[in-house]
Motif scaffolding. Structure first.
Motif, PDB file in Angstrom:
ATOM      1  N   LEU A 232     -18.755  -4.825  55.503  1.00  0.00           N
ATOM      2  CA  LEU A 232     -18.996  -6.033  56.289  1.00  0.00           C
ATOM      3  C   LEU A 232     -19.111  -7.252  55.378  1.00  0.00           C
ATOM      4  O   LEU A 232     -19.563  -7.137  54.231  1.00  0.00           O
ATOM      5  N   ALA A 233     -18.737  -8.403  55.887  1.00  0.00           N
ATOM      6  CA  ALA A 233     -18.776  -9.624  55.085  1.00  0.00           C
ATOM      7  C   ALA A 233     -20.215 -10.085  54.861  1.00  0.00           C
ATOM      8  O   ALA A 233     -21.057  -9.985  55.761  1.00  0.00           O
ATOM      9  N   VAL A 234     -20.485 -10.582  53.654  1.00  0.00           N
ATOM     10  CA  VAL A 234     -21.792 -11.181  53.374  1.00  0.00           C
ATOM     11  C   VAL A 234     -22.033 -12.312  54.373  1.00  0.00           C
ATOM     12  O   VAL A 234     -21.149 -13.113  54.654  1.00  0.00           O
ATOM     13  N   GLY A 235     -23.248 -12.356  54.925  1.00  0.00           N
ATOM     14  CA  GLY A 235     -23.592 -13.413  55.870  1.00  0.00           C
ATOM     15  C   GLY A 235     -23.356 -13.071  57.329  1.00  0.00           C
ATOM     16  O   GLY A 235     -23.716 -13.860  58.213  1.00  0.00           O
ATOM     17  N   THR A 236     -22.773 -11.906  57.618  1.00  0.00           N
ATOM     18  CA  THR A 236     -22.557 -11.506  59.014  1.00  0.00           C
ATOM     19  C   THR A 236     -23.913 -11.318  59.704  1.00  0.00           C
ATOM     20  O   THR A 236     -24.785 -10.618  59.185  1.00  0.00           O
ATOM     21  N   PRO A 237     -24.121 -11.916  60.885  1.00  0.00           N
ATOM     22  CA  PRO A 237     -25.407 -11.805  61.578  1.00  0.00           C
ATOM     23  C   PRO A 237     -25.690 -10.384  62.082  1.00  0.00           C
ATOM     24  O   PRO A 237     -24.774  -9.672  62.507  1.00  0.00           O
ATOM     25  N   VAL A 238     -26.957  -9.996  62.034  1.00  0.00           N
ATOM     26  CA  VAL A 238     -27.408  -8.668  62.489  1.00  0.00           C
ATOM     27  C   VAL A 238     -28.566  -8.864  63.466  1.00  0.00           C
ATOM     28  O   VAL A 238     -29.535  -9.552  63.153  1.00  0.00           O
ATOM     29  N   SER A 239     -28.479  -8.260  64.640  1.00  0.00           N
ATOM     30  CA  SER A 239     -29.573  -8.352  65.605  1.00  0.00           C
ATOM     31  C   SER A 239     -30.670  -7.348  65.263  1.00  0.00           C
ATOM     32  O   SER A 239     -30.459  -6.418  64.485  1.00  0.00           O
ATOM     33  N   VAL A 240     -31.836  -7.522  65.874  1.00  0.00           N
ATOM     34  CA  VAL A 240     -32.991  -6.665  65.589  1.00  0.00           C
ATOM     35  C   VAL A 240     -32.718  -5.224  66.005  1.00  0.00           C
ATOM     36  O   VAL A 240     -33.082  -4.280  65.313  1.00  0.00           O
ATOM     37  N   GLY A 241     -32.063  -5.056  67.166  1.00  0.00           N
ATOM     38  CA  GLY A 241     -31.744  -3.711  67.637  1.00  0.00           C
ATOM     39  C   GLY A 241     -32.947  -3.002  68.236  1.00  0.00           C
ATOM     40  O   GLY A 241     -34.013  -3.596  68.448  1.00  0.00           O
ATOM     41  N   THR A 242     -32.778  -1.702  68.487  1.00  0.00           N
ATOM     42  CA  THR A 242     -33.819  -0.977  69.209  1.00  0.00           C
ATOM     43  C   THR A 242     -33.627   0.525  69.056  1.00  0.00           C
ATOM     44  O   THR A 242     -32.683   0.984  68.402  1.00  0.00           O
TER      45      THR A 242
END
Length: 511
Positions: A232-242
Motif C-alpha cells: 500500500l502507498a505511504v499515506g493511504t488512510p486507514v479507518s479504526v475498524g472493528t
C-alpha cells in the motif's frame, strides 16, 4: 488514469478475506487465505499473530493490489476487522509477546472469572458494564496472563485485540472502536463510552489499553514500514475498524433498531441493534454498536462451523479423501444425507456445547452431547441433528430477546452456513422466524470497505450499505413443523439443566 477504490480485509477464525470495491459497493476483486486455529491444550484456542493476523493482511493486500489495472495510488481508504474479542500483549514496537488468545472458544480463564466476581460481585459488574463475565470477556484472560505468564505481563506495553494490532502496524496508532471495547469486560463503561479505572485496577494499568474511537473514524495513515510489507502507498488512510462480527452485521445492512444479524461462521454470533440502552439481561451481552448513539444486544454460541468441521473430519473421512481426489465436496454430501433425514432427526438432539457455551447459559464448563441415539440412526441423522441443535439454540435467543422487550423484526443471515439450505431452513422452522439472506455475501471485509469509505468521505453514511446490497432472499418457516420441533426444543433446554452437574464434574476431572 487513476480510480477510487476501497480495500477491506477481515481476519477470521479459519480464513481471512479481502475485497476491493468502488465507493458504490461494486466488488472489483476478492481473495481468501486459509490458516490454522491452534489448540495447544484442552480449552485453549490461539492464533499466531505474526503469521496469521499480520501475515494474512499483508498477503491479501499484495494479492488484491496485483489485480489488473489496480495501482496502490487507487486505494483511497483501508478498512480492517478481525476475530474478537481476543487478547494480545504487545511491546512498544507493536511486537507480539505471545500467541493471541481467542474469543469465547478459549475457556482457559474460568478461575479468573470466579476471582473477579468474588472481588467485585457479579451483580455489580453487570450493572456497571451491561455484561456478566464469561469466556467471551477479555478482562479475565488478561488476568490469566498476569498470574500464569508474569514475564510476558511485565513486558506488555499494551493489551490489544487483533484489529487494533493490525491497525497499529499499519499506522503506528493504537486505537480500538467502542463496539469492540464493549466486549472488553469489565474494563469498559458502555454508558460513558470510556475505560473504567475502577474495574481495570485488578487486571492492568488503564494506560495499557488502546485509545477509544468509533469504527468509521480515521485511525491514521499507512507508514513506511507498513507500505513495504503490504504494497500500500505511504499515506493511504486507514479507518479504526472493528471486530469481525460488527463488520459482518454492517455488510448485510444491520443498522436500524430491531434488525438482527445471525452470523453462521465457525461460531454463531448475533447482533441486534436496539434503541434502548436498558435492554439487557445477564444471559446476553450488550454495549454500544458501531456508531455514536447506538446500542446493541449481542449473543454467541461457542461452536457452529467448527462443529460441522469436526464432524466432517472425524466421521466422514472417506468423503474428505474423495473430495481431495477430485470428487464431490464432502460437506455437500453430508448436507444431502441430512436432507434425506426427516425434520427432527427422528429424535436425535445435539447440545452443541463442544467448546463450552456462551449465551444464554454462559458456561465454559458445559460439554457437548448427542442425545437420543438408537441403532436405527445414521450419519445423516447425526449431521442433521447438529444443524438443528443450532436452531434450538437460536430459538432460545429469540425467546430471550422477546422476554426483555427486544424481539427482532428482521433476521439478516450471513456467513458460510447460509450456503447450506438445510441448515437455514431448520433454523427458521425451529425458531419460527423468517431469515433474510443478502445477495452479496462477501462478509466482514465488505463492511470494512464501507467503513473505510465513510472514514475518508467517499461514502456518505453507513446506510449506503442498503444500496450496495439490494434485495434479499427470504427463508420462511414451515408452520406445519412446529409440533415436531417444539417438544425437541424443550428437551434441548432440559438436557443442559439436568446434566450440568455431571458436565462440571468432567471439567473438574480435567476432561
Amino acid at each position: 488514469m487513476g480510480q477510487d477504490l476501497l480495500l477491506g480485509i477481515d481476519i477470521g477464525t479459519y480464513e481471512s478475506k479481502g475485497v476491493l470495491t468502488t465507493p458504490q459497493g461494486k466488488v472489483i476483486a476478492q481473495a481468501t487465505i486459509a490458516h490454522k486455529l491452534l489448540f495447544p491444550r484442552a480449552g485453549w484456542a490461539e492464533h499466531d499473530p505474526e503469521l496469521t493476523w499480520w501475515g494474512d493482511f499483508c498477503n491479501l493486500s499484495k494479492q488484491l493490489l496485483a489485480t489488473d489495472g489496480v495501482s496502490p495510488s487507487d486505494i483511497k481508504g483501508v478498512g480492517v476487522s478481525a476475530i474478537g474479542p481476543d487478547v494480545l500483549p504487545i511491546d512498544e514496537n507493536f511486537n507480539p509477546l505471545r500467541m493471541g488468545i481467542l474469543y469465547g472458544v478459549d475457556t482457559r480463564a474460568v478461575e479468573e472469572i470466579d476471582e473477579l466476581n468474588a472481588i467485585y460481585g457479579e451483580d455489580t459488574i453487570f450493572n456497571a458494564t451491561a455484561n456478566t463475565l464469561s469466556s467471551q470477556s477479555t478482562g479475565p484472560k488478561i488476568l490469566w496472563i498476569k498470574k500464569n505468564e508474569p514475564e510476558v505481563y511485565k513486558k506488555a506495553r499494551w493489551f490489544v485485540d487483533a484489529t487494533t494490532f493490525i491497525v497499529a502496524r499499519l499506522t503506528s496508532r493504537v486505537v480500538v472502536d467502542h463496539f469492540s471495547a464493549g466486549t472488553m469486560v469489565p474494563m469498559y463503561d458502555p454508558w460513558k463510552n470510556q475505560w473504567s479505572d475502577k474495574y481495570c485496577k485488578e487486571i492492568l494499568d488503564i494506560n495499557q489499553l488502546p485509545e477509544l474511537m468509533w469504527s468509521h473514524e480515521l485511525a491514521g495513515h499507512i507508514i513506511e514500514s507498513a507500505s513495504k510489507a503490504t504494497g500500500l502507498a505511504v499515506g493511504t488512510p486507514v479507518s479504526v475498524g472493528t471486530i469481525d462480527a460488527g463488520a459482518e452485521a454492517l455488510s448485510v445492512s444491520v443498522t436500524q433498531p430491531g434488525e438482527l444479524m445471525m452470523m453462521y461462521g465457525s461460531t454463531i454470533f448475533m447482533i441486534q441493534v436496539t434503541d434502548n440502552d436498558q435492554a439487557r439481561d445477564k444471559r446476553l451481552w450488550a454495549g454500544p454498536y458501531l456508531f455514536p448513539g447506538t446500542w446493541c444486544l449481542l449473543a454467541g454460541m461457542a461452536t457452529s462451523g467448527s462443529l460441522t468441521r469436526w464432524f466432517k473430519d472425524n466421521f466422514a473421512k472417506e468423503l474428505v479423501a474423495a473430495e481431495e481426489a477430485g470428487g464431490e465436496n464432502a460437506y455437500a454430501v453430508l448436507v444431502k444425507e441430512a436432507a434425506a433425514t426427516p425434520p427432527g432427526a427422528e429424535g436425535v438432539v445435539v447440545l452443541p456445547y463442544f467448546s463450552g457455551e456462551r449465551t444464554p447459559v454462559m458456561d465454559p464448563r458445559a460439554k457437548g452431547m448427542i442425545f437420543g441415539l438408537s441403532l436405527t440412526h445414521t450419519r445423516g441423522h447425526i449431521f442433521r441433528s447438529i444443524l438443528e441443535g443450532m436452531g434450538h439454540g437460536f430459538k432460545q435467543h429469540v425467546d430471550l430477546f422477546t422476554a426483555i422487550g427486544a424481539r427482532p423484526h428482521a433476521i439478516k443471515s450471513v456467513g458460510g452456513g447460509t450456503k447450506n439450505a438445510v441448515w437455514l431452513q431448520a433454523v427458521s422452522d425451529i425458531s419460527g422466524v423468517p431469515q433474510e439472506v443478502a445477495p452479496l455475501t462477501f462478509g466482514a471485509s465488505y463492511g470494512d470497505a464501507l467503513l473505510a469509505g465513510v472514514a475518508v468521505g467517499l461514502v456518505s453514511s453507513p446506510e449506503e450499505i442498503r444500496v450496495w446490497q439490494g434485495k434479499p432472499t427470504i427463508v420462511q418457516p414451515d408452520p406445519s413443523l412446529a409440533p415436531t420441533y417444539a417438544p425437541l426444543s424443550e428437551i434441548y433446554s432440559n438436557l443442559y439443566q439436568s446434566t450440568k452437574e455431571s458436565m462440571h464434574k468432567l471439567h473438574e476431572l480435567g476432561y
